[in-house]
Design a protein around this motif. Structure first.
Motif, PDB file in Angstrom:
ATOM      1  N   THR A  70     -51.766  -6.084  -1.118  1.00  0.00           N
ATOM      2  CA  THR A  70     -50.413  -5.709  -0.690  1.00  0.00           C
ATOM      3  C   THR A  70     -49.572  -5.278  -1.888  1.00  0.00           C
ATOM      4  OG1 THR A  70     -50.506  -7.242   1.182  1.00  0.00           O
ATOM      5  CG2 THR A  70     -48.321  -6.493   0.470  1.00  0.00           C
ATOM      6  N   GLU A  71     -49.641  -6.050  -2.974  1.00  0.00           N
ATOM      7  CA  GLU A  71     -48.893  -5.706  -4.177  1.00  0.00           C
ATOM      8  C   GLU A  71     -49.386  -4.392  -4.777  1.00  0.00           C
ATOM      9  OE1 GLU A  71     -49.275  -9.062  -6.707  1.00  0.00           O
ATOM     10  OE2 GLU A  71     -47.804 -10.277  -5.609  1.00  0.00           O
ATOM     11  N   ARG A  73     -50.742  -1.872  -3.109  1.00  0.00           N
ATOM     12  CA  ARG A  73     -50.240  -0.788  -2.255  1.00  0.00           C
ATOM     13  C   ARG A  73     -48.766  -0.522  -2.529  1.00  0.00           C
ATOM     14  NH1 ARG A  73     -53.578  -3.078   1.857  1.00  0.00           N
ATOM     15  NH2 ARG A  73     -51.799  -4.295   2.641  1.00  0.00           N
ATOM     16  N   THR A  74     -47.998  -1.592  -2.739  1.00  0.00           N
ATOM     17  CA  THR A  74     -46.573  -1.425  -3.045  1.00  0.00           C
ATOM     18  C   THR A  74     -46.384  -0.656  -4.349  1.00  0.00           C
ATOM     19  OG1 THR A  74     -46.033  -3.491  -1.904  1.00  0.00           O
ATOM     20  CG2 THR A  74     -44.426  -2.659  -3.486  1.00  0.00           C
ATOM     21  N   SER A  76     -48.568   1.401  -5.782  1.00  0.00           N
ATOM     22  CA  SER A  76     -49.013   2.778  -5.583  1.00  0.00           C
ATOM     23  C   SER A  76     -47.967   3.598  -4.834  1.00  0.00           C
ATOM     24  CB  SER A  76     -50.337   2.782  -4.811  1.00  0.00           C
ATOM     25  OG  SER A  76     -50.799   4.100  -4.593  1.00  0.00           O
ATOM     26  N   HIS A  77     -47.359   3.001  -3.802  1.00  0.00           N
ATOM     27  CA  HIS A  77     -46.336   3.699  -3.025  1.00  0.00           C
ATOM     28  C   HIS A  77     -45.125   4.025  -3.895  1.00  0.00           C
ATOM     29  CE1 HIS A  77     -43.955   4.889   0.452  1.00  0.00           C
ATOM     30  NE2 HIS A  77     -42.987   4.088   0.025  1.00  0.00           N
ATOM     31  N   ALA A  78     -44.741   3.081  -4.751  1.00  0.00           N
ATOM     32  CA  ALA A  78     -43.583   3.292  -5.619  1.00  0.00           C
ATOM     33  C   ALA A  78     -43.818   4.437  -6.592  1.00  0.00           C
ATOM     34  CB  ALA A  78     -43.266   2.010  -6.384  1.00  0.00           C
ATOM     35  N   GLY A  80     -45.572   7.163  -5.824  1.00  0.00           N
ATOM     36  CA  GLY A  80     -45.864   8.391  -5.101  1.00  0.00           C
ATOM     37  C   GLY A  80     -47.218   8.435  -4.442  1.00  0.00           C
ATOM     38  N   GLY A  81     -47.934   7.309  -4.421  1.00  0.00           N
ATOM     39  CA  GLY A  81     -49.246   7.265  -3.779  1.00  0.00           C
ATOM     40  C   GLY A  81     -50.374   7.525  -4.747  1.00  0.00           C
ATOM     41  N   ARG A 256     -57.754   5.184  -6.429  1.00  0.00           N
ATOM     42  CA  ARG A 256     -56.401   4.652  -6.609  1.00  0.00           C
ATOM     43  C   ARG A 256     -55.777   5.054  -7.950  1.00  0.00           C
ATOM     44  NH1 ARG A 256     -54.954   0.294  -3.167  1.00  0.00           N
ATOM     45  NH2 ARG A 256     -56.644  -0.515  -1.872  1.00  0.00           N
ATOM     46  N   LEU A 258     -53.167   6.200 -10.430  1.00  0.00           N
ATOM     47  CA  LEU A 258     -51.714   6.273 -10.363  1.00  0.00           C
ATOM     48  C   LEU A 258     -51.207   7.468 -11.172  1.00  0.00           C
ATOM     49  CD1 LEU A 258     -50.869   2.492 -10.926  1.00  0.00           C
ATOM     50  CD2 LEU A 258     -51.099   3.705  -8.738  1.00  0.00           C
TER      51      LEU A 258
END
Length: 471
Positions: A70-71, A73-74, A76-78, A80-81, A256, A258
């Motif tokens: 979860t962390e 994914r958070t 990665s989302h922050a 831009g994926g 993944r 970044l």
């Protein structure tokens, strides 16, 4: 202490048997001293010795720690994926030189017997950069991508990172105290789809912080590296900010990568309203780590928890396995342990180590001791073990032994000056200053690389040629 005594007596006994066998095979050179710690080129390490002691096998265990998904994914989302390795390769901004354009000193490091099927050299700036040292190599399954791991020596760089363009970041930039280059690990992802035009992009290896709000640089020797499916496994030492000073294995998910949006900063992690990876366009975050439950490794001898040297992948075992060797302090010439861990092949854990029990412990499925000293790399294939033994002298070639529990073989090459008086042919036919081995099933090639300046070369030798040259 009793266990250590037994181990050392057993080692001395094997060394004596190997020495006597070597003398019997070289009656014409009876005056030549043959020692298992001798430089590669004269002495055979003999057969592998199986390790079956429960205490010794326990020292090879590793405990798994997973990054919170979860962390991750958070994070990665922050940023831009995440992106995959294909995007990294499309942005490759450095070019390898073909063998014809390599320096003479680089080509001097190529093996004598068997000869390299192909060879490449790094872009001139990387070829002579004494701040970064190439340590390991691995390939994708189809051999379309080569990954080479490099470690920073601790000397501050005037041009850190890998920004867009061939020139790099602005000159004169130096890292802050908490983000200096020392010990950082980076990987060159090489697009090898066109054998005549290899290009690469640097990627910084990072570890997500415990709170999931950022990441920090992985400090690592990067002596070993394995690519299996979508996972990259490397030897490393964890961030000291977490108190992780022990040799470990770190796992990275190749889907993944970044993309930091700030490429002109020394910072690793959050900076202002953006993210930075110390001038690198891409950072690869760890998704798991494996550490010895008992704590630190011991590089002084082979009686305690081993320090990781090299890694390689054996696809011919069932299941596929990660093969490891141990490293010692530079001044030590000890017989080395070599062993393997099973890889998990279940859908949700592909590329992770197979673990058991509530504490998620990975155990060695097979382990041996080789009498070869100065082991730089190890490869297992169809039941045989290929051991890369460094020469005892800096200017000499190493030896690639094929070992099993019956004995050892290596290619023989022309006599060198050290053997002229004894009449023995030299086994020092492998490359000089090599580090790590990787086998590509698609082409049947064994890849390795060399590390000193100005003698850095990345090359492949057909495994069939290695076997044909054995004596």
């Amino acid at each position: 202490m009793k266990h250590r005594g037994r181990h050392r007596r057993r080692r001395r006994g094997r060394a004596l048997r190997a020495s006597l066998a070597g003398t019997a095979l070289a009656l014409t050179a009876a005056a030549t001293l043959i020692s298992t710690s001798q430089a590669a080129g004269g002495a055979t390490p003999g057969a592998l010795s199986s390790i079956t002691s429960a205490d010794e096998l326990r020292g090879l265990q590793l405990r798994e720690t997973l990054t919170d998904t979860t962390e991750l994914r958070t994070l990665s989302h922050a940023m831009g994926g995440g992106v995959g390795v294909d995007e990294v390769l499309r942005s490759a901004n450095h070019a390898m030189r073909g063998e014809g354009d390599c320096f003479a000193t680089e080509k001097d490091n190529l093996p004598v017997e068997p000869v390299a099927a192909r060879a490449y050299c790094w872009e001139p700036g990387d070829a002579v950069d004494d701040k970064w040292v190439p340590r390991s190599v691995t390939t994708s399954r189809n051999n379309q991508v080569i990954a080479a791991g490099w470690t920073h020596t601790g000397v501050e760089s005037d041009t850190p990172g890998d920004t867009t363009g061939a020139g790099g970041p602005p000159a004169g930039v130096t890292g802050a105290a908490d983000t200096d280059d020392e010990g950082l690990a980076r990987v060159a992802f090489v697009d090898a789809a066109d054998p005549t035009d290899l290009r690469y992009r640097w990627v910084l290896l990072v570890v997500p912080t415990a709170d999931g709000q950022g990441f920090e640089g992985l400090r690592s020797r990067l002596g070993g590296m394995v690519w299996y499916e979508d996972k990259l496994i490397v030897t490393a030492r964890g961030p000291e900010s977490r108190g992780e000073r022990d040799d470990s294995l770190y796992v990275f998910d190749l889907a993944r990568f970044l993309r930091p949006d700030v490429t002109d900063s020394d910072v690793i992690g959050k900076t202002g309203d953006g993210w930075s990876a110390h001038h690198y366009r891409y950072a690869l975050p760890a998704v798991a780590a494996y550490r010895p439950p008992a704590g630190g490794c011991d590089a002084r001898d082979n009686d305690g928890v081993p320090c990781f040297g090299s890694l390689s992948l054996d696809r011919t075992s069932t299941p596929p396995t990660v093969v490891a060797s141990e490293r010692f302090r530079p001044s030590r010439e000890e017989p080395a342990r070599i062993w393997r861990y099973a890889l998990d092949t279940t859908a949700e854990r592909t590329g992770m180590l197979t673990t058991t029990g509530r504490e998620s412990v990975a155990v060695a499925t097979e382990a041996y001791e080789t009498e070869a000293a100065g082991v730089r790399g190890v490869l297992a294939h169809k039941g045989d073990w290929y051991v890369d033994q460094a020469a005892g002298k800096r200017d000499r070639h190493g030896t690639l032994w094929r070992q099993d529990e019956e004995g050892a073989e290596a290619a023989r090459c022309a006599q060198d000056k050290a053997d002229e008086t004894s009449g023995l042919q030299s086994y020092a036919c492998w490359g000089r200053h090599t580090a790590s081995l990787s086998y590509s099933p698609e082409t049947g090639e064994v890849w390795t690389l060399t590390d000193p300046i100005p003698e850095r070369v990345l090359y492949a030798v057909r495994l069939s040629d290695v076997d044909s040259a054995l004596s």
